[in-house]
Design a protein around this motif. Structure first.
Motif, short mmCIF file in Angstrom:
data_model
loop_
_atom_site.label_atom_id
_atom_site.label_comp_id
_atom_site.label_asym_id
_atom_site.label_seq_id
_atom_site.Cartn_x
_atom_site.Cartn_y
_atom_site.Cartn_z
N LEU A 136 1.03 -1.45 0.46
CA LEU A 136 -0.14 -0.19 0.24
C LEU A 136 0.90 1.65 -0.20
N SER A 137 0.55 2.66 -0.55
CA SER A 137 1.73 3.31 -0.72
C SER A 137 0.88 4.82 -0.04
N GLY A 138 0.00 4.35 0.64
CA GLY A 138 -0.89 5.59 1.15
C GLY A 138 0.02 5.40 1.95
N ASP A 139 -0.30 6.91 3.44
CA ASP A 139 0.55 6.83 5.02
C ASP A 139 -0.79 6.71 6.11
N ALA A 140 -0.70 5.82 6.75
CA ALA A 140 -1.59 5.65 7.04
C ALA A 140 -1.73 6.67 8.71
N ARG A 142 -1.48 9.17 8.30
CA ARG A 142 -2.14 10.72 7.75
C ARG A 142 -3.82 9.91 7.83
N GLY A 143 -3.80 8.59 7.44
CA GLY A 143 -5.09 8.22 6.55
C GLY A 143 -6.25 8.06 8.07
N GLN A 144 -4.98 7.89 9.07
CA GLN A 144 -6.07 8.34 10.13
C GLN A 144 -6.88 10.12 10.33
N ASP A 145 -6.12 10.65 10.05
CA ASP A 145 -6.77 12.08 9.95
C ASP A 145 -7.51 12.14 9.25
N GLU A 226 -5.58 6.49 -0.65
CA GLU A 226 -5.08 5.93 -0.45
C GLU A 226 -4.50 5.42 0.88
N ASP A 227 -4.24 6.61 1.62
CA ASP A 227 -3.90 6.97 3.18
C ASP A 227 -5.13 6.31 4.39
N ILE A 228 -5.89 6.37 3.85
CA ILE A 228 -7.69 5.62 4.45
C ILE A 228 -7.43 3.96 4.48
#
Length: 247
Positions: A136-140, A142-145, A226-228
């Protein structure tokens, strides 16, 4: 005397009419590698199949309707040599043979074949294909926010808003139990009820002023999605317990 002749004639008629099933066209041709042909398995197995289903199987060298070999559905094995079955035609008798050979009865028949008291064949070896994990390319973080901002008013996204959300809306942990959870999060904006209030820049434009969203719109970018997804991947699936059993 006349009655005896009558009974004799009746028996003859019945015997003449009771032709074997394979005489009515229930036949099948089969080819097999030398490891199978020379073992004696076919002479042991095919009469049992014919007795069960009334299909006479003839072993041929080529152009067979059913082929035992390295390709096809695994049916049994001999040491390191796996044997599969391929049907080359749409013959219903071939399908009957395949169903029998891949059934418990067919496999037990193969396994019961012995030479000098030793079993010759074993259960088929099924090779499990390795499924490559997609990074996964997202940032976890940032995904929480992003989850809390865009989804938190309806969903419980985690401990951070455990007492919020709408009771009838599944939490992220519950959604995480689904086999297709990743796909659902990646395309959530096309799944009801999200299209009615979701804006994705460059994908879904803002709502027409004459047809506004029924609630305050939510704007999420593709990068935030992607972060989510990366954030949800780290959530432990909810323990929903055993399925309800109806008595």
């Amino acid at each position: 005397m006349g009655f005896v002749r009558f009974l004799f004639g009746l028996c003859v008629c019945m015997l003449c009419g009771a032709a074997p099933l394979w005489a009515q066209g229930k036949t099948l041709t089969l080819s097999a590698p030398s490891e199978v042909r020379d073992s004696g398995l076919l002479a042991f197995m095919l009469p049992r199949f014919a007795l069960k289903h009334g299909v006479r199987v003839t072993v041929v060298e080529s152009d067979a309707e059913a082929v035992l070999g390295e390709a096809g559905v695994p049916v049994f094995a001999k040491e390191d040599f796996g044997v599969g079955l391929v049907l080359t035609t749409d013959s219903p008798h071939g399908e009957t043979f395949a169903a029998w050979l891949t059934s418990d009865i067919g496999l037990r028949t193969v396994l019961s074949f012995k030479v000098d008291g030793e079993a010759v064949f074993s259960e088929p070896v099924v090779v499990q294909e390795e499924v490559a994990e997609v990074a996964l390319s997202g940032d976890a973080r940032r995904g929480q926010d992003a989850s809390l901002r865009a989804c938190g008013r309806c969903h419980v996204v985690g401990e951070i808003n455990r007492m919020a959300g709408i009771g009838s809306t599944p939490s992220f942990a519950v959604l995480r139990t689904m086999d297709n959870w990743q796909e659902r999060f990646e395309i959530f904006y096309v799944l009801n009820p999200h299209p009615a209030f979701t804006i994705i820049p460059d994908v879904i434009e803002e709502f027409d002023e004459t047809r506004p969203s029924p609630i305050a719109p939510v704007t999420v970018t593709l990068e935030e999605i992607e972060d989510i997804v990366a954030y949800v991947a780290g959530i432990d699936p909810a323990d929903l317990g055993a399925p309800i059993a109806h008595q």
